[in-house]
Write a protein that holds these residues in place. Structure first.
Motif, PDB file in Angstrom:
ATOM      1  N   TYR A 145       0.828  -1.210   0.000  1.00  0.00           N
ATOM      2  CA  TYR A 145       0.000   0.000   0.000  1.00  0.00           C
ATOM      3  C   TYR A 145       0.863   1.261   0.000  1.00  0.00           C
ATOM      4  CZ  TYR A 145      -3.614  -3.388   1.205  1.00  0.00           C
ATOM      5  OH  TYR A 145      -4.462  -4.463   1.191  1.00  0.00           O
ATOM      6  N   LYS A 146       2.013   1.215   0.712  1.00  0.00           N
ATOM      7  CA  LYS A 146       2.913   2.364   0.698  1.00  0.00           C
ATOM      8  C   LYS A 146       3.461   2.600  -0.708  1.00  0.00           C
ATOM      9  CE  LYS A 146       4.400   1.950   5.519  1.00  0.00           C
ATOM     10  NZ  LYS A 146       5.557   1.738   6.430  1.00  0.00           N
ATOM     11  N   ALA A 147       3.835   1.500  -1.358  1.00  0.00           N
ATOM     12  CA  ALA A 147       4.335   1.640  -2.726  1.00  0.00           C
ATOM     13  C   ALA A 147       3.239   2.150  -3.664  1.00  0.00           C
ATOM     14  CB  ALA A 147       4.867   0.299  -3.220  1.00  0.00           C
ATOM     15  N   GLY A 148       2.001   1.705  -3.434  1.00  0.00           N
ATOM     16  CA  GLY A 148       0.900   2.189  -4.265  1.00  0.00           C
ATOM     17  C   GLY A 148       0.680   3.687  -4.113  1.00  0.00           C
ATOM     18  N   ASN A 149       0.783   4.199  -2.870  1.00  0.00           N
ATOM     19  CA  ASN A 149       0.637   5.638  -2.655  1.00  0.00           C
ATOM     20  C   ASN A 149       1.751   6.424  -3.330  1.00  0.00           C
ATOM     21  OD1 ASN A 149      -1.650   5.201  -1.098  1.00  0.00           O
ATOM     22  ND2 ASN A 149      -0.500   5.054   0.802  1.00  0.00           N
ATOM     23  N   LYS A 150       2.979   5.898  -3.265  1.00  0.00           N
ATOM     24  CA  LYS A 150       4.103   6.582  -3.906  1.00  0.00           C
ATOM     25  C   LYS A 150       3.947   6.573  -5.424  1.00  0.00           C
ATOM     26  CE  LYS A 150       7.468   5.709  -0.225  1.00  0.00           C
ATOM     27  NZ  LYS A 150       8.764   5.077   0.136  1.00  0.00           N
ATOM     28  N   ILE A 151       3.452   5.468  -5.957  1.00  0.00           N
ATOM     29  CA  ILE A 151       3.230   5.401  -7.406  1.00  0.00           C
ATOM     30  C   ILE A 151       2.195   6.424  -7.836  1.00  0.00           C
ATOM     31  CG2 ILE A 151       2.289   3.946  -9.233  1.00  0.00           C
ATOM     32  CD1 ILE A 151       3.605   1.561  -7.852  1.00  0.00           C
ATOM     33  N   GLU A 152       1.132   6.570  -7.045  1.00  0.00           N
ATOM     34  CA  GLU A 152       0.098   7.565  -7.374  1.00  0.00           C
ATOM     35  C   GLU A 152       0.658   8.982  -7.332  1.00  0.00           C
ATOM     36  OE1 GLU A 152      -4.405   8.847  -5.881  1.00  0.00           O
ATOM     37  OE2 GLU A 152      -3.271   7.258  -4.858  1.00  0.00           O
ATOM     38  N   LEU A 153       1.495   9.268  -6.323  1.00  0.00           N
ATOM     39  CA  LEU A 153       2.112  10.596  -6.249  1.00  0.00           C
ATOM     40  C   LEU A 153       3.042  10.853  -7.429  1.00  0.00           C
ATOM     41  CD1 LEU A 153       2.949  10.754  -2.415  1.00  0.00           C
ATOM     42  CD2 LEU A 153       1.101  11.935  -3.627  1.00  0.00           C
ATOM     43  N   LEU A 154       3.785   9.826  -7.830  1.00  0.00           N
ATOM     44  CA  LEU A 154       4.686   9.981  -8.971  1.00  0.00           C
ATOM     45  C   LEU A 154       3.900  10.215 -10.263  1.00  0.00           C
ATOM     46  CD1 LEU A 154       7.378   7.239  -8.194  1.00  0.00           C
ATOM     47  CD2 LEU A 154       7.645   9.720  -8.062  1.00  0.00           C
ATOM     48  N   GLU A 155       2.783   9.542 -10.402  1.00  0.00           N
ATOM     49  CA  GLU A 155       1.948   9.753 -11.595  1.00  0.00           C
ATOM     50  C   GLU A 155       1.415  11.184 -11.629  1.00  0.00           C
ATOM     51  OE1 GLU A 155      -1.009   6.749 -11.358  1.00  0.00           O
ATOM     52  OE2 GLU A 155       0.282   5.151 -12.155  1.00  0.00           O
ATOM     53  N   ASN A 156       0.978  11.695 -10.482  1.00  0.00           N
ATOM     54  CA  ASN A 156       0.511  13.084 -10.429  1.00  0.00           C
ATOM     55  C   ASN A 156       1.649  14.061 -10.730  1.00  0.00           C
ATOM     56  OD1 ASN A 156      -2.035  12.171  -9.695  1.00  0.00           O
ATOM     57  ND2 ASN A 156      -1.627  12.330  -7.514  1.00  0.00           N
ATOM     58  N   LEU A 157       2.856  13.725 -10.256  1.00  0.00           N
ATOM     59  CA  LEU A 157       4.013  14.578 -10.537  1.00  0.00           C
ATOM     60  C   LEU A 157       4.321  14.598 -12.030  1.00  0.00           C
ATOM     61  CD1 LEU A 157       6.368  16.307  -9.534  1.00  0.00           C
ATOM     62  CD2 LEU A 157       7.673  14.197  -9.168  1.00  0.00           C
ATOM     63  N   VAL A 158       4.248  13.453 -12.668  1.00  0.00           N
ATOM     64  CA  VAL A 158       4.502  13.387 -14.112  1.00  0.00           C
ATOM     65  C   VAL A 158       3.484  14.224 -14.876  1.00  0.00           C
ATOM     66  CG1 VAL A 158       4.485  11.829 -16.100  1.00  0.00           C
ATOM     67  CG2 VAL A 158       5.666  11.152 -14.015  1.00  0.00           C
ATOM     68  N   ILE A 159       2.220  14.150 -14.477  1.00  0.00           N
ATOM     69  CA  ILE A 159       1.180  14.947 -15.140  1.00  0.00           C
ATOM     70  C   ILE A 159       1.448  16.437 -14.957  1.00  0.00           C
ATOM     71  CG2 ILE A 159      -1.283  15.494 -15.115  1.00  0.00           C
ATOM     72  CD1 ILE A 159      -1.806  12.591 -14.351  1.00  0.00           C
ATOM     73  N   ALA A 160       1.841  16.841 -13.732  1.00  0.00           N
ATOM     74  CA  ALA A 160       2.134  18.259 -13.481  1.00  0.00           C
ATOM     75  C   ALA A 160       3.328  18.735 -14.304  1.00  0.00           C
ATOM     76  CB  ALA A 160       2.383  18.472 -11.986  1.00  0.00           C
ATOM     77  N   ILE A 161       4.354  17.891 -14.418  1.00  0.00           N
ATOM     78  CA  ILE A 161       5.532  18.271 -15.211  1.00  0.00           C
ATOM     79  C   ILE A 161       5.163  18.417 -16.682  1.00  0.00           C
ATOM     80  CG2 ILE A 161       7.775  17.453 -16.004  1.00  0.00           C
ATOM     81  CD1 ILE A 161       8.195  16.229 -13.250  1.00  0.00           C
ATOM     82  N   GLN A 162       4.333  17.519 -17.179  1.00  0.00           N
ATOM     83  CA  GLN A 162       3.902  17.613 -18.579  1.00  0.00           C
ATOM     84  C   GLN A 162       3.120  18.897 -18.837  1.00  0.00           C
ATOM     85  OE1 GLN A 162       1.738  14.007 -19.308  1.00  0.00           O
ATOM     86  NE2 GLN A 162       3.584  12.735 -19.506  1.00  0.00           N
TER      87      GLN A 162
END
Length: 286
Positions: A152-169
């Motif tokens: 679950y911790k890894a899942g939360n980090k993956i979700e944050l990374l996906e949001n970061l990628v969208i913001a960078i784009q």
């Protein structure tokens, strides 16, 4: 399969009574041990020793795919009773091919596929009774250990990374749009439009200064003189006299030399509409 396992028959009866007979129950002390398959029992194609045969679908006993974290002996006993010699293969085509080969030498046990299909030991397959329900309808009744906390911790980090990628784009797209806009402003066509706009603004300012509108903005034109002619080149109609109280200390000559008749006419003009010019002329003659 929805079954509650108990260690004793008395406990199984208690569960049966609580559930009003709607729940399947199995007690460990009621299992006949001699009917259970041996732990080292070989697969059918190995038992009959078919030369040069390579079974498709990676067949394996279903009970050997289970790993128990606690009470291992009791769990092995229960699942050996429930699963028996059931074999798991990859696909339905692999299961049919494996069965066609095995039945030439011995009986073939029940075959399960990894996507939820089943071929019974009698050979029947297909239909809703031989297909597993979707996972969303299983309501948690699925074999497997609970997921670790790190999952679950890894899942939360993956979700944050996906949001970061969208913001960078989005940031990169905005920067590119800004660069395109700045580059467009430097083109000759855009510079010509800017120059025309500045010239138009200068002409507008010049016209406003000529019209006396430079400081006051869009001011209204001054009133025409009182004695100006109307559109028909006729003088405006005469109006009756009205008394004007002046604030200045020196009164005008016309207000000091008024006659008694004029005073009466003045009082009448304050109370009623102004008389016509003919009536005023008649009062002035005497």
């Amino acid at each position: 399969m929805d079954c509650v396992i108990t260690k004793t028959t008395d406990k199984a009866k208690e569960v049966h009574k609580i559930c009003a007979g709607r729940q399947q129950v199995l007690s460990i002390d009621s299992i006949y041990l001699r009917n259970l398959p041996a732990a080292d029992k070989p697969l059918p194609h190995i038992k009959v020793q078919i030369r040069g045969y390579r079974p498709p679908g990676n067949p394996v006993f279903a009970r050997n795919l289970l790993h128990f974290t606690a009470d291992k002996q009791s769990c092995q006993l229960v699942f050996s009773q429930l699963l028996g010699d059931t074999i798991v293969v990859d696909t339905l085509d692999d299961a049919n091919s494996y069965r066609q080969t095995i039945v030439k030498y011995c009986a073939c046990p029940t075959l399960l596929t990894r996507n939820g299909e089943r071929i019974r030991s009698s050979g029947k397959f297909g239909g809703t009774q031989n297909s597993a329900l979707p996972l969303e309808r299983m309501q948690g009744r699925v074999f497997g250990a609970p997921l670790p906390e790190n999952y679950y911790k890894a899942g939360n980090k993956i979700e944050l990374l996906e949001n970061l990628v969208i913001a960078i784009q989005k940031r990169e797209e905005a920067d590119q749009d800004l660069k395109d806009q700045l580059a467009q402003e430097k083109t000759p066509e855009m510079q010509e439009k800017v120059r025309e706009c500045q010239e138009s603004q200068e002409q507008l300012d010049l016209i406003e200064r000529k019209l006396g509108m430079g400081l006051t903005g869009n001011s209204m034109p001054s009133r025409p003189p009182r004695n100006s002619l109307n559109n028909n080149n006729e003088p405006p109609p005469k109006r009756g006299r009205t008394t004007v109280r002046s604030v200045s200390p020196a009164p005008s000559s016309s207000s000091t030399t008024s006659s008694p008749g004029t005073g009466r006419g003045t009082r009448r003009s304050q109370q009623s509409p102004s008389p016509s010019p003919s009536r005023q002329s008649k009062r002035r003659k005497p």
